[in-house]
Design an enzyme around this catalytic site. Structure first.
Site, PDB file in Angstrom:
ATOM      1  N   SER A  24       0.802  -1.220   0.000  1.00 29.05           N
ATOM      2  CA  SER A  24       0.000   0.000   0.000  1.00 29.05           C
ATOM      3  C   SER A  24       0.841   1.279   0.000  1.00 29.05           C
ATOM      4  O   SER A  24       1.822   1.396   0.723  1.00 29.05           O
ATOM      5  CB  SER A  24      -0.923   0.018   1.219  1.00 29.05           C
ATOM      6  OG  SER A  24      -1.628   1.237   1.263  1.00 29.05           O
TER       7      SER A  24
ATOM      8  N   THR B 170      -9.367  -1.988   3.102  1.00 28.39           N
ATOM      9  CA  THR B 170      -9.172  -2.463   1.746  1.00 28.39           C
ATOM     10  C   THR B 170      -9.656  -3.902   1.644  1.00 28.39           C
ATOM     11  O   THR B 170     -10.146  -4.477   2.627  1.00 28.39           O
ATOM     12  CB  THR B 170      -7.692  -2.303   1.324  1.00 28.39           C
ATOM     13  OG1 THR B 170      -7.585  -2.547  -0.080  1.00 28.39           O
ATOM     14  CG2 THR B 170      -6.770  -3.218   2.092  1.00 28.39           C
TER      15      THR B 170
ATOM     16  N   LYS C  17     -14.042  -4.840   2.968  1.00 25.06           N
ATOM     17  CA  LYS C  17     -14.961  -3.704   2.805  1.00 25.06           C
ATOM     18  C   LYS C  17     -16.405  -4.084   3.165  1.00 25.06           C
ATOM     19  O   LYS C  17     -17.131  -3.279   3.734  1.00 25.06           O
ATOM     20  CB  LYS C  17     -14.878  -3.149   1.395  1.00 25.06           C
ATOM     21  CG  LYS C  17     -13.552  -2.474   1.131  1.00 25.06           C
ATOM     22  CD  LYS C  17     -13.474  -1.899  -0.265  1.00 25.06           C
ATOM     23  CE  LYS C  17     -12.094  -1.286  -0.453  1.00 25.06           C
ATOM     24  NZ  LYS C  17     -12.062  -0.350  -1.567  1.00 25.06           N
TER      25      LYS C  17
ATOM     26  N   ASN D  68     -15.128   1.757   2.854  1.00 26.22           N
ATOM     27  CA  ASN D  68     -13.668   1.763   2.821  1.00 26.22           C
ATOM     28  C   ASN D  68     -13.048   2.750   3.804  1.00 26.22           C
ATOM     29  O   ASN D  68     -11.839   2.847   3.881  1.00 26.22           O
ATOM     30  CB  ASN D  68     -13.149   2.016   1.407  1.00 26.22           C
ATOM     31  CG  ASN D  68     -13.482   3.394   0.898  1.00 26.22           C
ATOM     32  OD1 ASN D  68     -14.199   4.149   1.551  1.00 26.22           O
ATOM     33  ND2 ASN D  68     -12.973   3.724  -0.265  1.00 26.22           N
TER      34      ASN D  68
END
Length: 135
Positions: free
Chosen positions: A19, A66, A70, A91
């Site tokens: 990420s 993520t 969700k 989210n």
């Protein structure tokens, strides 16, 4: 937001090590002179709800969620936006004043800010913003 306060933020999901969220959030924080601690929390499905609960009990201010959680975030949120209701997925989570989890995305304001060029500038990062209108 208070400028001297340390904001506890996190990304929950699996996997999360790829990420760019910590770097992106740090760019925003630097631009607005905010102190943040953005953690990546890689968890399995059984741990997700408990880890979100602990994060907010220990002073967490906001969390991104993520895949693949969700839909699970939708299930635990108390206050849900109309669009999140349509999608059955969330989210972004925070606590409201009543200490209830809520979905905090204001899709209309974000859309207007982007269209009018009001969104904060991020240096040295390319971002693709997708916006899905559910009918």
């Amino acid at each position: 937001m208070k400028k001297n306060k340390l904001y506890q933020l996190a990304l929950f999901g699996h996997p999360v090590n790829h990420s760019l969220s910590p770097k992106i959030h740090q760019q925003f924080a630097d631009q607005f002179k905010l102190a943040i601690d953005y953690r990546l929390i890689d968890c399995n499905k059984r741990e997700f709800v408990d880890l979100v609960d602990v994060f907010f009990q220990e002073g967490g201010h906001g969390a991104n969620v993520t895949l693949p959680y969700k839909n699970d975030a939708f299930e635990i949120a108390d206050n849900i936006s109309h669009r999140a209701e349509q999608a059955q997925a969330i989210n972004t989570l925070s606590l409201d004043k009543m200490k209830k989890l809520r979905n905090i995305i204001n899709e209309k304001k974000l859309n207007i800010d982007i269209e009018e060029g009001k969104a904060a500038k991020i240096k040295h990062i390319k971002i693709a913003v997708s916006y899905t209108h559910l009918t």
